[in-house]
Design a protein around this motif. Structure first.
Motif, PDB file in Angstrom:
ATOM      1  N   MET A   1       0.829  -1.195   0.000  1.00 38.73           N
ATOM      2  CA  MET A   1       0.000   0.000   0.000  1.00 38.73           C
ATOM      3  C   MET A   1       0.874   1.261   0.000  1.00 38.73           C
ATOM      4  O   MET A   1       1.961   1.268   0.569  1.00 38.73           O
ATOM      5  CB  MET A   1      -0.905   0.016   1.228  1.00 38.73           C
ATOM      6  N   SER A   2       0.371   2.319  -0.617  1.00 40.41           N
ATOM      7  CA  SER A   2       1.087   3.590  -0.586  1.00 40.41           C
ATOM      8  C   SER A   2       0.869   4.303   0.739  1.00 40.41           C
ATOM      9  O   SER A   2       1.684   5.121   1.152  1.00 40.41           O
ATOM     10  CB  SER A   2       0.671   4.487  -1.758  1.00 40.41           C
ATOM     11  N   VAL A   3      -0.227   3.978   1.398  1.00 43.14           N
ATOM     12  CA  VAL A   3      -0.512   4.500   2.736  1.00 43.14           C
ATOM     13  C   VAL A   3      -0.849   3.319   3.638  1.00 43.14           C
ATOM     14  O   VAL A   3      -1.438   2.338   3.177  1.00 43.14           O
ATOM     15  CB  VAL A   3      -1.693   5.506   2.730  1.00 43.14           C
ATOM     16  N   PRO A   4      -0.484   3.382   4.916  1.00 40.32           N
ATOM     17  CA  PRO A   4      -0.789   2.254   5.795  1.00 40.32           C
ATOM     18  C   PRO A   4      -2.305   2.097   5.991  1.00 40.32           C
ATOM     19  O   PRO A   4      -3.061   3.060   5.922  1.00 40.32           O
ATOM     20  CB  PRO A   4      -0.118   2.614   7.123  1.00 40.32           C
ATOM     21  N   THR A   5      -2.713   0.854   6.227  1.00 38.56           N
ATOM     22  CA  THR A   5      -4.115   0.579   6.524  1.00 38.56           C
ATOM     23  C   THR A   5      -4.405   0.992   7.961  1.00 38.56           C
ATOM     24  O   THR A   5      -3.512   1.461   8.671  1.00 38.56           O
ATOM     25  CB  THR A   5      -4.427  -0.917   6.330  1.00 38.56           C
ATOM     26  N   LEU A   6      -5.622   0.790   8.398  1.00 41.19           N
ATOM     27  CA  LEU A   6      -6.016   1.199   9.755  1.00 41.19           C
ATOM     28  C   LEU A   6      -5.149   0.559  10.834  1.00 41.19           C
ATOM     29  O   LEU A   6      -4.879   1.183  11.858  1.00 41.19           O
ATOM     30  CB  LEU A   6      -7.481   0.860  10.004  1.00 41.19           C
ATOM     31  N   ASP A   7      -4.698  -0.680  10.612  1.00 41.36           N
ATOM     32  CA  ASP A   7      -3.850  -1.339  11.613  1.00 41.36           C
ATOM     33  C   ASP A   7      -2.363  -1.045  11.404  1.00 41.36           C
ATOM     34  O   ASP A   7      -1.510  -1.638  12.056  1.00 41.36           O
ATOM     35  CB  ASP A   7      -4.110  -2.844  11.660  1.00 41.36           C
ATOM     36  N   GLY A   8      -2.035  -0.112  10.482  1.00 35.23           N
ATOM     37  CA  GLY A   8      -0.662   0.313  10.276  1.00 35.23           C
ATOM     38  C   GLY A   8       0.153  -0.520   9.295  1.00 35.23           C
ATOM     39  O   GLY A   8       1.310  -0.224   9.052  1.00 35.23           O
ATOM     40  N   ARG A   9      -0.460  -1.555   8.729  1.00 36.28           N
ATOM     41  CA  ARG A   9       0.265  -2.410   7.784  1.00 36.28           C
ATOM     42  C   ARG A   9       0.305  -1.794   6.389  1.00 36.28           C
ATOM     43  O   ARG A   9      -0.616  -1.108   5.979  1.00 36.28           O
ATOM     44  CB  ARG A   9      -0.413  -3.783   7.674  1.00 36.28           C
ATOM     45  N   ARG A  10       1.378  -2.107   5.683  1.00 41.44           N
ATOM     46  CA  ARG A  10       1.510  -1.691   4.286  1.00 41.44           C
ATOM     47  C   ARG A  10       1.624  -2.886   3.341  1.00 41.44           C
ATOM     48  O   ARG A  10       1.347  -2.756   2.168  1.00 41.44           O
ATOM     49  CB  ARG A  10       2.763  -0.832   4.093  1.00 41.44           C
ATOM     50  N   ARG A  11       2.085  -4.031   3.832  1.00 40.24           N
ATOM     51  CA  ARG A  11       2.332  -5.197   2.974  1.00 40.24           C
ATOM     52  C   ARG A  11       1.409  -6.354   3.351  1.00 40.24           C
ATOM     53  O   ARG A  11       1.236  -6.656   4.531  1.00 40.24           O
ATOM     54  CB  ARG A  11       3.786  -5.626   3.085  1.00 40.24           C
ATOM     55  N   PHE A  12       0.890  -7.000   2.302  1.00 42.11           N
ATOM     56  CA  PHE A  12      -0.044  -8.099   2.491  1.00 42.11           C
ATOM     57  C   PHE A  12       0.230  -9.194   1.471  1.00 42.11           C
ATOM     58  O   PHE A  12       0.649  -8.910   0.349  1.00 42.11           O
ATOM     59  CB  PHE A  12      -1.493  -7.621   2.293  1.00 42.11           C
ATOM     60  N   SER A  13      -0.029 -10.440   1.860  1.00 42.34           N
ATOM     61  CA  SER A  13       0.029 -11.589   0.954  1.00 42.34           C
ATOM     62  C   SER A  13      -1.247 -12.368   1.149  1.00 42.34           C
ATOM     63  O   SER A  13      -1.740 -12.504   2.271  1.00 42.34           O
ATOM     64  CB  SER A  13       1.215 -12.500   1.285  1.00 42.34           C
ATOM     65  N   GLY A  14      -1.772 -12.896   0.042  1.00 40.56           N
ATOM     66  CA  GLY A  14      -2.985 -13.690   0.156  1.00 40.56           C
ATOM     67  C   GLY A  14      -3.514 -14.088  -1.201  1.00 40.56           C
ATOM     68  O   GLY A  14      -2.800 -14.063  -2.204  1.00 40.56           O
ATOM     69  N   VAL A  15      -4.810 -14.424  -1.217  1.00 41.04           N
ATOM     70  CA  VAL A  15      -5.470 -14.879  -2.435  1.00 41.04           C
ATOM     71  C   VAL A  15      -6.390 -13.776  -2.943  1.00 41.04           C
ATOM     72  O   VAL A  15      -7.189 -13.218  -2.187  1.00 41.04           O
ATOM     73  CB  VAL A  15      -6.278 -16.169  -2.158  1.00 41.04           C
ATOM     74  N   VAL A  16      -6.268 -13.474  -4.219  1.00 35.15           N
ATOM     75  CA  VAL A  16      -7.080 -12.445  -4.869  1.00 35.15           C
ATOM     76  C   VAL A  16      -8.541 -12.879  -4.861  1.00 35.15           C
ATOM     77  O   VAL A  16      -8.868 -13.998  -5.234  1.00 35.15           O
ATOM     78  CB  VAL A  16      -6.594 -12.223  -6.319  1.00 35.15           C
ATOM     79  N   LEU A  17      -9.426 -11.967  -4.432  1.00 35.70           N
ATOM     80  CA  LEU A  17     -10.862 -12.244  -4.393  1.00 35.70           C
ATOM     81  C   LEU A  17     -11.656 -11.366  -5.352  1.00 35.70           C
ATOM     82  O   LEU A  17     -12.878 -11.393  -5.339  1.00 35.70           O
ATOM     83  CB  LEU A  17     -11.405 -12.070  -2.965  1.00 35.70           C
ATOM     84  N   GLY A  18     -10.966 -10.567  -6.157  1.00 34.42           N
ATOM     85  CA  GLY A  18     -11.656  -9.721  -7.124  1.00 34.42           C
ATOM     86  C   GLY A  18     -11.707  -8.270  -6.692  1.00 34.42           C
ATOM     87  O   GLY A  18     -11.128  -7.878  -5.675  1.00 34.42           O
ATOM     88  N   ALA A  19     -12.425  -7.470  -7.496  1.00 35.81           N
ATOM     89  CA  ALA A  19     -12.556  -6.035  -7.219  1.00 35.81           C
ATOM     90  C   ALA A  19     -13.884  -5.536  -7.738  1.00 35.81           C
ATOM     91  O   ALA A  19     -14.379  -5.998  -8.764  1.00 35.81           O
ATOM     92  CB  ALA A  19     -11.418  -5.262  -7.883  1.00 35.81           C
ATOM     93  N   THR A  20     -14.460  -4.616  -7.000  1.00 38.75           N
ATOM     94  CA  THR A  20     -15.677  -3.921  -7.419  1.00 38.75           C
ATOM     95  C   THR A  20     -15.623  -2.498  -6.901  1.00 38.75           C
ATOM     96  O   THR A  20     -15.033  -2.233  -5.859  1.00 38.75           O
ATOM     97  CB  THR A  20     -16.963  -4.588  -6.876  1.00 38.75           C
ATOM     98  N   GLU A  21     -16.232  -1.588  -7.649  1.00 39.42           N
ATOM     99  CA  GLU A  21     -16.395  -0.199  -7.226  1.00 39.42           C
ATOM    100  C   GLU A  21     -15.119   0.418  -6.658  1.00 39.42           C
ATOM    101  O   GLU A  21     -15.124   1.059  -5.607  1.00 39.42           O
ATOM    102  CB  GLU A  21     -17.540  -0.093  -6.219  1.00 39.42           C
TER     103      GLU A  21
END
Length: 177
Positions: free
Chosen positions: A113-133
């Motif tokens: 992420m270019s900005v941290p999420t609410l819990d302060g994380r910037r990096r994530f790994s996982g399975v893509v679930l799609g995108a909407t809106e």
């Protein structure tokens, strides 16, 4: 061009994308990503897909290079001497558009992420679930789901796995029916 097909760029890359996008579309291609790297002799990197879903060829990259190189010369947007690189997005491609997130749903990815999420994380790994809106979804290794605004994603890239290789090979195989 729908927002689903348009990658998000910022700064100078956004100016390049504004020039490149309509010309690529007229040629039957889609922009995956454009970046300008370096300062002394900058390199403009263009990643493209064929709009018809077929695999991009070396000849396609040459065509894009000649056409877009000429446009960038005329527009004179890149000062001084520069280099142009055109490529396909590859198997472990970046996920820059909602369309990419939907097309590769079920495959592993890494997101920064270019900005941290609410819990302060910037990096994530996982399975893509799609995108909407304008929002992308990822299932993390612990089973939880996270939603990212597409415009806040610095980089997202598929992880090379056997499943991705198999899926890509199937989509590249000619239809014999």
């Amino acid at each position: 061009m729908t927002p689903d097909n348009t990658p998000h760029h910022t700064g100078f890359d956004a100016r390049l994308a504004d020039i490149i996008l309509p010309r690529l579309a007229a040629m039957g291609f889609e922009l995956v990503r454009v970046r300008m790297l370096g300062r002394e002799r900058p390199t403009v990197q263009i990643m493209a897909d064929r709009a018809d879903g077929a695999l991009i060829t070396v000849e396609d990259c040459e065509t894009i290079s000649h056409q877009i190189g000429a446009v960038l010369d005329v527009e004179d947007i890149v000062p001084g001497a520069w280099t142009l690189e055109v490529s396909s997005a590859g198997i472990d491609r970046p996920l820059t558009r909602a369309r990419d997130w939907n097309r590769f749903s079920g495959h592993a990815a890494k997101v920064e992420m270019s900005v941290p999420t609410l819990d302060g994380r910037r990096r994530f790994s996982g399975v893509v679930l799609g995108a909407t809106e304008g929002q992308a979804r990822l299932r993390l290794e612990d089973g939880s789901e996270v939603i990212f605004p597409l415009i806040d994603i610095k980089t997202a890239r598929l992880v090379l796995t056997d499943a991705l290789i198999e899926a890509t090979a199937k989509s590249a195989a000619p239809d014999l029916h």
